[in-house]
Design an enzyme around this catalytic site. Structure first.
Site, mmCIF file in Angstrom:
data_model
loop_
_atom_site.group_PDB
_atom_site.id
_atom_site.type_symbol
_atom_site.label_atom_id
_atom_site.label_comp_id
_atom_site.label_asym_id
_atom_site.label_seq_id
_atom_site.Cartn_x
_atom_site.Cartn_y
_atom_site.Cartn_z
ATOM 1 N N ASP A 172 -10.180 28.224 10.550
ATOM 2 C CA ASP A 172 -10.920 27.794 9.362
ATOM 3 C C ASP A 172 -11.460 28.953 8.529
ATOM 4 O OD1 ASP A 172 -12.883 28.648 11.096
ATOM 5 O OD2 ASP A 172 -14.270 27.033 10.648
ATOM 6 N N TYR A 265 -12.113 39.343 8.075
ATOM 7 C CA TYR A 265 -12.050 39.989 9.382
ATOM 8 C C TYR A 265 -11.369 41.349 9.338
ATOM 9 C CZ TYR A 265 -13.883 36.114 12.133
ATOM 10 O OH TYR A 265 -14.707 35.172 12.687
#
Length: 442
Positions: A172, A265
């Site tokens: 997600d 990330y």
């Protein structure tokens, strides 16, 4: 739509994300009607904290839907159409270890990236495989939507170990970012965006974002991200400090390649020194979650149970759960909706290993995902993807072969780890900490 109603199992019923999924399912009854909702968890006490409150909620708001919570696999997995898998093998105690051991050695400590992600991956593989086997035994026509982390390693393992299973690995994080993109450009939500994206899980880039009229939104998004990252400033009061930092740092990640927009990330791989310098080795993300979300969720569940009513329950649907319901709906009704998934490459990114588990847009229908071609990866992205994909493959090699060397190679190759000796020091400490979860390495 037709008159079918579906049976849904949430595997990992004791997760703090479970109430949000239930709220979404209740709000989506016209879109995706359910007849049965089940929870499964191997931790009965933890699951009970959530399930007792949800039982009250279901009785008040959807008494026609059968609800049960169980620790018995046959009861859980029988008569199921969709399994939503969100397990955490080792729970928060081991997540804390994943974060704090690397930080002791001056290396990023994070649950899905670097040594922490590798450690978590070795724990997750057998847990997810067990769920797949239960589903295939008791409901062989069901679909599993797996968002158990670390999704990249789990996806590589399921590709090898259960190649014919009806499991779809998802994440997600890009969804959350696209919800932010929609807000930045003034659109209602991510489903109003038409996008091109490629990479590995937690390791990808948007190459094009448009609205449904074809208007190019990239210039507006790039201008915003260059200045603010994905941080929405005054729109997010009370946001956790770690996430504020992550969303802001996207500006620096974007600067490395202003032709694309990055997944958040990537900061762990491209700015590991910065991440370590700004980390508190005694108070990591695990501590933040336990003091924040976990305390809030279990506290609200206890309040509902004590009051005997859910009329003023504080749980809400989230982008995490609406995405999962969108996927179920697309499969159930063969809508061919464009959604992200982690699937075997097989040409989706033309110049990347065809066996790599890439995260790309797919058209979802009754037969699952149909990958869309994203063309070639640029040189910068190709180099990063190739290195990280080899790390993930080596982790699964280590699991299959019980190989110390393969795991040492994986940690040494990882961009986050400075050299092989540091990798070995972390690995040796991780082996002791994970003695109850990892295969014995030789």
């Amino acid at each position: 739509m037709d008159d079918r109603k579906f049976s849904v199992l949430i595997a990992g019923g004791g997760s703090t994300y479970t109430p949000g999924i239930v709220m979404t399912l209740l709000e989506s009854q016209k879109q995706f009607p359910i007849r049965k909702l089940k929870f499964y968890d191997n931790d009965a006490a933890r699951q009970k904290k959530i399930a007792d409150a949800i039982a009250i909620l279901m009785k008040e708001r959807a008494p026609e839907v059968e609800f049960l919570a169980t620790t018995d696999p046959e009861t859980a997995f029988s008569d199921v159409d969709f399994v939503m898998a969100q397990i955490r093998v080792g729970k928060y105690a081991m997540r804390s270890v994943d974060e704090k051991i690397p930080l002791k050695h001056g290396v990023v400590g994070q649950e899905t990236t670097g040594p922490g992600g590798i450690a978590y991956g070795l724990r997750s593989i057998p847990g997810v495989i067990e769920l797949v086997d239960y589903m295939e035994q008791y409901s062989p026509n069901a679909w599993m939507l797996n968002y158990s982390n670390p999704a990249a390693i789990v996806a590589e393992a399921t590709r090898r170990l259960r190649p014919n299973s009806r499991i779809i690995n998802i994440c997600d994080m890009p969804i959350a970012i696209m919800d932010r993109m929609a807000k930045i450009v003034g659109l209602p939500g991510r489903n109003d965006l038409v996008f091109r994206y490629y990479g590995l899980n937690h390791f990808g880039w948007w190459t094009d974002v448009r609205d449904k009229t074809g208007r190019d939104l990239m210039p507006q998004l790039k201008a915003y991200v260059a200045k603010n990252g994905y941080w929405l400033q005054d729109q997010e009061p009370g946001k956790e400090a770690s996430w504020i930092s992550t969303y802001k740092k996207a500006a620096d990640v974007y600067a490395l390649d202003p032709t694309t927009l990055p997944n958040t990330y990537l900061k762990y791989y491209l700015y590991p020194k910065y991440v370590v310098e700004h980390a508190d080795p005694n108070y990591t993300r695990t501590d933040e979650v336990e003091a924040g979300r976990e305390k809030t969720v279990f506290g609200e569940c206890a309040r509902v149970v004590a009051n005997g009513t859910a009329k003023d329950i504080q749980f809400q649907a989230s982008n995490h759960s609406t995405y999962i319901v969108d996927l179920c709906t697309a499969i159930a009704y063969d809508t061919k909706q464009r959604l992200l998934a982690i699937i075997p490459n097989e040409g989706a990114v033309a110049n990347i290993d065809p066996e790599a588990m890439v995260e790309v847009p797919c058209l979802f229908g009754a037969n699952g995902p149909e990958r869309l071609s994203m063309g070639n990866a640029a040189t910068f992205q190709k180099g990063l993807i190739t290195e990280q994909n080899c790390v993930e493959k080596l982790v699964v090699d280590a699991y299959e072969q019980h190989s110390y060397i393969k795991l040492w190679e994986a940690m040494s190759l990882c961009k986050i780890v400075p050299d092989a000796q540091v990798a070995k020091d972390i690995l040796d400490e991780m082996i002791v900490a994970n003695k109850d979860f990892w295969p014995e390495l030789k």
